[in-house]
Design an enzyme around this catalytic site. Structure first.
Site, PDB file in Angstrom:
ATOM      1  N   ALA A  70      -2.250  17.608 -40.980  1.00  0.00           N
ATOM      2  CA  ALA A  70      -1.332  16.636 -41.638  1.00  0.00           C
ATOM      3  C   ALA A  70      -0.217  16.140 -40.628  1.00  0.00           C
ATOM      4  O   ALA A  70       0.789  16.236 -40.934  1.00  0.00           O
ATOM      5  CB  ALA A  70      -0.740  17.252 -42.872  1.00  0.00           C
TER       6      ALA A  70
ATOM      7  N   GLN B 287      10.032  31.218 -36.953  1.00  0.00           N
ATOM      8  CA  GLN B 287       8.915  31.324 -36.449  1.00  0.00           C
ATOM      9  C   GLN B 287       8.705  31.404 -34.919  1.00  0.00           C
ATOM     10  O   GLN B 287       8.059  31.885 -34.251  1.00  0.00           O
ATOM     11  CB  GLN B 287       7.912  30.049 -37.060  1.00  0.00           C
ATOM     12  CG  GLN B 287       6.699  29.982 -36.307  1.00  0.00           C
ATOM     13  CD  GLN B 287       5.841  28.929 -37.058  1.00  0.00           C
ATOM     14  OE1 GLN B 287       5.109  29.038 -37.970  1.00  0.00           O
ATOM     15  NE2 GLN B 287       5.724  27.643 -36.217  1.00  0.00           N
TER      16      GLN B 287
ATOM     17  N   HIS C 185       4.921  16.652 -35.129  1.00  0.00           N
ATOM     18  CA  HIS C 185       3.823  17.037 -34.160  1.00  0.00           C
ATOM     19  C   HIS C 185       3.492  16.403 -32.934  1.00  0.00           C
ATOM     20  O   HIS C 185       3.225  16.965 -31.722  1.00  0.00           O
ATOM     21  CB  HIS C 185       2.561  16.991 -34.957  1.00  0.00           C
ATOM     22  CG  HIS C 185       2.553  18.149 -36.092  1.00  0.00           C
ATOM     23  ND1 HIS C 185       2.439  17.324 -37.544  1.00  0.00           N
ATOM     24  CD2 HIS C 185       2.678  19.527 -36.480  1.00  0.00           C
ATOM     25  CE1 HIS C 185       2.878  18.660 -38.229  1.00  0.00           C
ATOM     26  NE2 HIS C 185       2.540  19.701 -37.809  1.00  0.00           N
TER      27      HIS C 185
ATOM     28  N   MET D  25      11.359  16.192 -40.534  1.00  0.00           N
ATOM     29  CA  MET D  25       9.819  15.847 -40.829  1.00  0.00           C
ATOM     30  C   MET D  25       8.884  17.020 -41.183  1.00  0.00           C
ATOM     31  O   MET D  25       9.343  18.150 -40.390  1.00  0.00           O
ATOM     32  CB  MET D  25       9.147  15.268 -39.655  1.00  0.00           C
ATOM     33  CG  MET D  25       9.535  13.613 -39.386  1.00  0.00           C
ATOM     34  SD  MET D  25       8.606  12.612 -38.469  1.00  0.00           S
ATOM     35  CE  MET D  25       9.702  11.316 -38.258  1.00  0.00           C
TER      36      MET D  25
ATOM     37  N   GLY E 112       8.009  23.549 -33.058  1.00  0.00           N
ATOM     38  CA  GLY E 112       8.893  22.847 -33.138  1.00  0.00           C
ATOM     39  C   GLY E 112      10.133  23.980 -33.590  1.00  0.00           C
ATOM     40  O   GLY E 112       9.772  24.865 -34.367  1.00  0.00           O
TER      41      GLY E 112
END
Lengths: 279, 279
Positions: free
Chosen positions: B33, B154, B38, B185, B148
């Protein structure tokens, strides 16, 4: 001459040079106090790799018992001389702070196969094994790693997490090396008294006899019970397990309908011995 | 043309060929997606690597909520077209059985930094992240991996286990990409209704204002409390956390005496949003 390296950064540079030349690196992870069993692994690595690293690290994370950790034999000068005679390229002997620096927080855990046998008697042991081996594979970037079948369950655990985490190393199991009287070589054997050392080979003899009886049709449980009685009679104590298990998944094997392994852990004096054989 | 690969074996062969030519492989792990966030990672990978793999795998192990997993948007044809336009070499899109075959039993766990924030609200989430990323690093043998900063915690977790397990990959964090109105985003944004989409940018605006107030001397806890009230007033619900934490260890930051990050997770309708900014 075998080169001694203690820092992961220095090892990485060394390995990077080899890799640029397209060389295949073999690693033999050990806890030192090397004997002919270890040397047979180094020889296998020598035959199947372009460069050989033997790691010596007494990994605190895999000891569940502080006294066992403290008493674990260490003799780096002797280890180095042996490795040099086998043509090993690098002895990697990092300190505890190099392997587990401040802030270290990661554990590699394997479920299922780690739970019986050693896992039942040494809580946390296989987390320590899987974590340190993951690190050693990362540090050495080895394409092949050599482990003894003496630690059969460990070998299965290492094969499991390497496959599960897609680590690009091939795990090669090598046969247990025994003294002439059948005792499996182990770094802990030096801690046996003369009397205990004379008794110790009975373990392998009793296991071989039980396996032979099973193959001749004696029920598995009966053979194991009889073997336990013989071991206690011979002077062993605290038999933690003496079991027949499937070769790969280490599930209980009630009979010989599938490939099986007999595995044992017990005490002789204050030394814990393990062994395993094909049945 | 971006090549689609679904099998780890096929990927290994492809990568082995690149490696023999001395190429540096960059990987961008995603759940598909794809959006401009990305693509900014793919561009960074393109600039800093010889070959680029983007992985698309909606990892069941990192979802603590079955409904969130089920609703997670998927559109591989669209993803492939975008990656092709960015000159990505390989889209690696394995099935669940390829990543977690029968018998899979290994978990990579990080303690400490995984416990607050997302870890407190998504039990098991970071075990899933660390395990699948370990696998993807093994499968791709990437020398660089791009993540990101939107998922700040993470990023810290991945840096932690990569360092701890000595995995030979450099982790590169890339800035959060935002819509013109400031909304970070996220693949989940498509699930916002038109009204919710109009409200969503308030999150970033309120966080920026709170950060500005803190820098001007407003006490941290007061600024956070006021920000929470404004978010609830604007229509957000169930603020799971809105906190100031130290940049690296993610320890609570009571003031601005050390580099800090403001991190938030909350709900808008039935969509969970997260964001974070430097303070």
């Amino acid at each position: 001459m075998t080169e001694v390296i203690r820092s992961a950064d220095e090892l990485r540079e060394k390995v990077a040079g080899w890799k640029r030349s397209g060389m295949l690196v073999g690693v033999v992870p050990t806890m030192g106090a090397l004997h002919d069993g270890h040397l047979s692994l180094a020889r296998a690595a020598r035959e199947q790799s372009d460069r050989v690293i033997v790691t010596v690290f007494v990994n605190p994370m895999q000891f569940n018992n502080a006294s066992d950790l403290e008493k674990y034999p260490r003799d780096e000068a002797h280890d180095l001389a042996l490795l040099d005679s086998e043509g090993v390229d690098v002895l990697f002997a990092p300190g505890v702070d190099e392997v587990y620096p401040d802030g270290f927080a990661t554990t590699v855990s394997v479920s299922g196969i780690t739970e019986p046998l050693e896992g039942a008697f040494r809580p946390g042991h296989f987390d320590g094994v899987a974590t340190v081996c993951s690190k050693l594979f990362g540090m050495t970037q080895a394409g092949r790693a050599f482990f003894g079948e003496k630690d059969w369950q460990q070998l299965q655990v290492v094969q499991r997490f390497v496959r599960d985490l897609n680590i690009p190393v091939r795990i090669i199991g090598c046969p247990t090396i025994r003294e002439e009287d059948g005792l499996a070589m182990s770094s802990r054997n030096v801690r046996l008294s003369a009397t205990e050392r004379a008794t110790a080979p009975v373990l392998h003899a009793v296991m071989q006899a039980a396996a032979s009886d099973m193959r001749a049709g004696k029920p598995v449980q009966t053979a194991l019970m009889d073997a336990q009685a013989e071991l206690l009679e011979a002077g062993f104590r605290d038999i933690e397990y003496l079991e027949l298990r499937t070769v790969e998944g280490l599930r209980p094997a009630p009979d010989l309908s599938q490939p099986a392994r007999m595995l044992a852990a017990l005490w002789l004096g204050d030394v814990r011995l393990i062994d395993n054989i094909a049945v």
